[in-house]
Motif scaffolding. Structure first.
Motif, PDB file in Angstrom:
ATOM      1  N   TYR A 474      18.228   0.735   2.861  1.00 30.00           N
ATOM      2  CA  TYR A 474      16.920   0.747   2.531  1.00 30.00           C
ATOM      3  C   TYR A 474      16.634  -0.137   1.305  1.00 30.00           C
ATOM      4  O   TYR A 474      17.655  -0.116   0.447  1.00 30.00           O
ATOM      5  N   ARG A 475      15.586  -0.962   1.107  1.00 32.94           N
ATOM      6  CA  ARG A 475      15.374  -1.651  -0.090  1.00 32.94           C
ATOM      7  C   ARG A 475      14.011  -1.574  -0.335  1.00 32.94           C
ATOM      8  O   ARG A 475      13.127  -1.092  -0.164  1.00 32.94           O
ATOM      9  N   ASP A 476      13.581  -1.925  -1.890  1.00 34.55           N
ATOM     10  CA  ASP A 476      12.308  -1.659  -2.336  1.00 34.55           C
ATOM     11  C   ASP A 476      11.331  -2.852  -1.710  1.00 34.55           C
ATOM     12  O   ASP A 476      11.681  -3.841  -1.361  1.00 34.55           O
ATOM     13  N   SER A 477      10.039  -2.098  -1.432  1.00 30.82           N
ATOM     14  CA  SER A 477       9.210  -2.934  -1.064  1.00 30.82           C
ATOM     15  C   SER A 477       7.551  -2.376  -1.185  1.00 30.82           C
ATOM     16  O   SER A 477       7.508  -1.116  -1.692  1.00 30.82           O
ATOM     17  N   ASP A 478       6.775  -3.444  -0.957  1.00 34.36           N
ATOM     18  CA  ASP A 478       5.299  -3.182  -1.493  1.00 34.36           C
ATOM     19  C   ASP A 478       4.447  -2.748  -0.194  1.00 34.36           C
ATOM     20  O   ASP A 478       3.848  -3.262   0.585  1.00 34.36           O
ATOM     21  N   ILE A 479       4.793  -1.433   0.239  1.00 30.89           N
ATOM     22  CA  ILE A 479       4.329  -0.866   1.415  1.00 30.89           C
ATOM     23  C   ILE A 479       2.896  -0.205   1.120  1.00 30.89           C
ATOM     24  O   ILE A 479       3.019   0.736   0.165  1.00 30.89           O
ATOM     25  N   VAL A 480       1.919  -0.244   1.895  1.00 34.57           N
ATOM     26  CA  VAL A 480       0.658   0.296   1.597  1.00 34.57           C
ATOM     27  C   VAL A 480       0.133   1.337   2.951  1.00 34.57           C
ATOM     28  O   VAL A 480       0.805   0.731   4.221  1.00 34.57           O
ATOM     29  N   ARG A 481      -0.653   2.155   2.811  1.00 32.35           N
ATOM     30  CA  ARG A 481      -1.080   2.820   3.901  1.00 32.35           C
ATOM     31  C   ARG A 481      -2.288   2.268   4.215  1.00 32.35           C
ATOM     32  O   ARG A 481      -3.381   2.308   3.402  1.00 32.35           O
ATOM     33  N   MET A 482      -2.671   1.932   5.444  1.00 33.09           N
ATOM     34  CA  MET A 482      -3.924   1.560   5.975  1.00 33.09           C
ATOM     35  C   MET A 482      -4.806   2.447   6.818  1.00 33.09           C
ATOM     36  O   MET A 482      -4.370   2.733   7.676  1.00 33.09           O
ATOM     37  N   ASP A 483      -5.865   2.717   6.472  1.00 41.14           N
ATOM     38  CA  ASP A 483      -6.691   3.674   7.065  1.00 41.14           C
ATOM     39  C   ASP A 483      -7.866   2.922   8.098  1.00 41.14           C
ATOM     40  O   ASP A 483      -8.357   1.931   7.365  1.00 41.14           O
ATOM     41  N   ILE A 484      -8.088   3.282   9.161  1.00 41.90           N
ATOM     42  CA  ILE A 484      -9.392   2.778   9.607  1.00 41.90           C
ATOM     43  C   ILE A 484     -10.442   3.989   9.794  1.00 41.90           C
ATOM     44  O   ILE A 484     -10.274   4.959   9.951  1.00 41.90           O
ATOM     45  N   ASP A 492      -7.105   9.266  12.016  1.00 47.74           N
ATOM     46  CA  ASP A 492      -5.519   9.294  11.497  1.00 47.74           C
ATOM     47  C   ASP A 492      -4.875   8.631  12.555  1.00 47.74           C
ATOM     48  O   ASP A 492      -3.436   8.158  12.178  1.00 47.74           O
ATOM     49  N   ALA A 493      -5.023   8.819  13.650  1.00 47.57           N
ATOM     50  CA  ALA A 493      -4.060   8.216  14.719  1.00 47.57           C
ATOM     51  C   ALA A 493      -4.201   6.612  14.708  1.00 47.57           C
ATOM     52  O   ALA A 493      -3.141   6.065  15.244  1.00 47.57           O
ATOM     53  N   LEU A 494      -5.083   6.023  14.184  1.00 49.31           N
ATOM     54  CA  LEU A 494      -5.024   4.430  13.772  1.00 49.31           C
ATOM     55  C   LEU A 494      -4.442   4.085  12.640  1.00 49.31           C
ATOM     56  O   LEU A 494      -4.444   2.942  12.363  1.00 49.31           O
ATOM     57  N   SER A 495      -3.983   5.000  11.734  1.00 48.10           N
ATOM     58  CA  SER A 495      -3.709   4.739  10.448  1.00 48.10           C
ATOM     59  C   SER A 495      -2.101   3.921  10.426  1.00 48.10           C
ATOM     60  O   SER A 495      -1.493   4.277  11.542  1.00 48.10           O
ATOM     61  N   ALA A 496      -1.826   2.962   9.569  1.00 48.14           N
ATOM     62  CA  ALA A 496      -0.633   2.503   9.787  1.00 48.14           C
ATOM     63  C   ALA A 496       0.046   2.091   8.459  1.00 48.14           C
ATOM     64  O   ALA A 496      -0.916   1.905   7.243  1.00 48.14           O
ATOM     65  N   LEU A 497       1.312   2.115   8.219  1.00 43.71           N
ATOM     66  CA  LEU A 497       1.880   1.712   6.972  1.00 43.71           C
ATOM     67  C   LEU A 497       2.393   0.418   7.298  1.00 43.71           C
ATOM     68  O   LEU A 497       2.883  -0.093   8.365  1.00 43.71           O
ATOM     69  N   ILE A 498       2.181  -0.592   6.065  1.00 37.38           N
ATOM     70  CA  ILE A 498       2.380  -2.077   6.483  1.00 37.38           C
ATOM     71  C   ILE A 498       2.385  -2.563   5.070  1.00 37.38           C
ATOM     72  O   ILE A 498       1.989  -2.112   3.872  1.00 37.38           O
ATOM     73  N   HIS A 499       2.989  -3.752   5.128  1.00 33.34           N
ATOM     74  CA  HIS A 499       3.444  -4.510   3.805  1.00 33.34           C
ATOM     75  C   HIS A 499       2.014  -5.119   3.313  1.00 33.34           C
ATOM     76  O   HIS A 499       1.204  -5.681   4.046  1.00 33.34           O
ATOM     77  N   ARG A 500       2.142  -4.916   1.794  1.00 31.56           N
ATOM     78  CA  ARG A 500       0.673  -5.397   1.263  1.00 31.56           C
ATOM     79  C   ARG A 500       0.270  -6.821   1.800  1.00 31.56           C
ATOM     80  O   ARG A 500      -0.890  -7.152   1.933  1.00 31.56           O
ATOM     81  N   SER A 501       1.216  -7.892   1.870  1.00 34.55           N
ATOM     82  CA  SER A 501       1.060  -9.039   2.236  1.00 34.55           C
ATOM     83  C   SER A 501       0.226  -9.270   3.438  1.00 34.55           C
ATOM     84  O   SER A 501      -0.516 -10.128   3.894  1.00 34.55           O
ATOM     85  N   ARG A 502       0.700  -8.518   4.425  1.00 39.34           N
ATOM     86  CA  ARG A 502       0.152  -8.516   5.809  1.00 39.34           C
ATOM     87  C   ARG A 502      -1.236  -7.673   5.967  1.00 39.34           C
ATOM     88  O   ARG A 502      -1.503  -7.853   7.036  1.00 39.34           O
TER      89      ARG A 502
END
Length: 595
Positions: A474-484, A492-502
């Motif tokens: 594992y490595r440090d990363s800028d991950i955010v949770r995106m909600d619809i 909640d079924a459409l939420s996703a964890l994704i890198h901030r740049s994307r």
């Protein structure tokens, strides 16, 4: 025992394992011409349709050589990286392996990783070059590659064609002469390694095993060492094309046992089967499987949950690499959080649930497991977006990285570089294995390859790239949770964890896709993608309108305006109490978002 040989066939996907297995069965008369068909050992319709092996299959072959009769136990294994757990289990039950290499393709990624698995298990390796009758066969080049890889002599490499049956007799001779007979003591206490099991609705659970020491007779009282459950052997036998009952199964052989077990939880792959009266020690079995991709599986109708639970139990028996636990979702009700070895594995499980068990299911966005560290130093494992702690409490998030090995032709290096660097990959090494084959090594986040990386790689290289990977931590990363949000309510079924740049890009695409898929209502629907309180994308589905001014012909404009204002009020009230139904296609659309 000296006339028993246990072996399996290992290779990269599409190098002809199942076709060669067909020829071995045909040339030894194990299977009659009437029963013969392509991929005869693959008993799932899915395997035939896709042309791939999903399950390992064991079968016993009788073969006469120099006037002696031999019993060969063959296990045909899958080649795809998602089913490598099947391969590792098959190898534990064998003493030798046929390493198959396609004469037109040469050595590819899975050839190498399966070979290492076999070497770790101390197996005798017999190299075979297959498809030598093809126009593009590069026999001498492939021979050199094999000699470089395993350091054998050129005369040790066998040439064969699984399609025409050329060279099959030489392979059978090599199996008898080179692969050692099983070592074991027939008089010692029984030790049998469980390497697979299937559920039969009439007989209960049928367990497949390989006997390491001792013998197993019909009527024996047997015990599973992991949970100490005891049963009586109602039927034992060996695996021919169909199961063949015997009075006893001797040491060194692969066989099956039926004890009338009904509870799927009691059988564990990698367990040891022994006798109650004279117990043997447990064999050190397989390491536990590490899932790579997680997704939620939910029944379409909430009432079907119990039925789905039973189906998952039965499916796990037949596919030990599937892991699952209970999960609830506000939008979808009760379901399971499942761990898969890859995207193909996930697709196959979904298909099998529909075909074999008649279960229509909704699958949520697949993701991987992240580790979140809070400000107080607590470690939280996040398998799905709902488990993500509040952003204000998070100190840092780590995501899993993999080391990817891609072998391809030099013409496609540029395309692969563009693809991998676009997926946050770091190029570590580039080396030419031969003049026409180049190996690229990348370090990449697992999240980026979960979705559609493999399909893209295939299309960018016209199928000439092989891909293999293993986790490196594992490595440090800028991950955010995106909600619809639909009308300010989270789905909640459409939420996703994704890198901030994307995230912005992904949010915009998802909103556009949902706008196409959600049916129009009598009221306006706002579709928003949000990270915390910040909205990063928005689409609006306008309301279906009835022309209330149709009955006003002529007359004053203020009359029309009054009617429209009245309609607007009604729509506003409707929007407050109306709820948006999300069709199943919308959940599936998330999985098929194109870049």
């Amino acid at each position: 025992m000296k006339n028993i040989r246990n072996f399996c066939i290992i290779a990269h996907i599409d190098h002809g394992k199942s076709t060669l297995a067909d020829r071995l069965l045909q040339s030894t008369g194990t299977i009659s011409d009437r029963d013969m068909m392509d991929q005869v050992l693959d008993d799932m319709d899915l395997e035939r349709e896709k042309g791939i092996t999903i399950k390992s299959h064991a079968i016993q072959i009788n073969y006469a050589h120099n006037g002696e009769k031999y019993t060969l136990n063959l296990i045909d294994t899958p080649g795809h990286v998602d089913f490598s757990y099947e391969v590792s289990r098959a190898l534990a039950a064998c003493e030798g392996a046929l390493l198959l290499v396609d004469a037109t393709q040469g050595i590819q990624a899975q050839t190498i990783s399966n070979l290492y698995l076999a070497i770790d298990n101390d197996l005798e390796i017999i190299p075979v070059i297959n498809k030598i009758d093809m126009d593009g066969a590069m026999i001498d080049e492939v021979k050199d590659q094999i000699i470089d890889l395993i350091g054998c002599k050129p005369e040790d490499i066998l040439l064969a064609s699984g399609r025409t049956g050329l060279g099959v007799d030489k392979i059978l001779e090599a199996i008898v002469e080179k692969i050692p007979a099983p070592a074991g003591d027939p008089n010692a206490p029984l030790q049998a390694l469980v390497f697979d099991s299937v559920f039969n609705s009439f007989r209960g659970i049928i367990v497949y095993y390989r006997i390491m020491n001792g013998t197993l007779k019909k009527g024996d009282k047997v015990r599973f060492t992991s949970n100490d459950s005891e049963y009586e052997a109602d039927e034992v036998g060996v695996l021919k094309l169909k199961m063949e009952e015997r009075k006893e199964v001797e040491c060194g052989t692969v066989g099956y046992i039926i004890t009338g077990i009904k509870n799927a939880k009691e059988v564990k792959v990698g367990d040891t089967l022994t006798l109650t009266a004279n117990p043997g020690e447990g064999i050190k079995g397989f390491e536990d499987v590490k899932p790579m991709v997680f997704a939620g599986i939910f029944p379409v109708e909430t009432d079907d949950f119990e039925e789905l639970r039973e189906c998952m139990d039965k499916l796990q028996l037949n596919d030990a690499s599937l892991t699952y636990e209970l999960e609830t979702s506000q939008a979808l009700g009760f379901g399971f959080r499942c761990g898969f070895l890859g995207m193909l594995h996930m697709e196959i499980i979904q298909e099998r649930l529909e075909r074999e068990f008649n279960q229509t299911v909704i699958t949520t966005v697949p993701n991987v497991s992240f580790i979140a560290y809070t400000g107080k130093g607590e470690k939280v494992i996040v398998n799905n977006p709902a488990e993500m702690p509040d952003p204000t409490r998070i100190d840092r998030i780590e995501e899993p990285f993999i080391r990817a090995q891609i072998i391809t032709k030099p013409d496609y290096i540029g395309n692969i570089m563009t693809l991998c660097l676009g997926k946050r990959g770091i190029l570590l090494n580039q080396s030419y294995l031969t003049q026409t084959r180049v190996e690229l090594i990348f370090e990449m986040p697992l999240t980026e390859i979960v979705f559609d990386f493999y399909d893209k790689l295939k299309s960018q290289t016209r199928g000439y790239a092989s891909f293999d990977y293993h986790p490196i931590g594992y490595r440090d990363s800028d991950i955010v949770r995106m909600d619809i949000l639909l009308n300010a309510e989270k789905v909640d079924a459409l939420s996703a964890l994704i890198h901030r740049s994307r995230s912005q890009d992904f949010g915009r695409k998802l909103c556009e896709k949902l706008k196409e898929l959600l049916p129009r209502q009598q009221f306006m629907i706002a579709i928003q993608a949000a990270i915390g309180a910040k909205i990063v994308a928005r689409e609006t589905i306008s309301a279906m309108r009835k022309d209330v001014t149709a009955k006003c012909y002529g007359g004053d404009i203020s009359r029309k305006r009054k009617l429209l204002e009245k309609q607007k009020e009604g729509k506003k009230r409707m929007r407050q109490i109306g709820s948006v139904e999300v069709p199943q296609e919308a959940f599936l659309a998330v999985l098929k978002l194109d870049d």
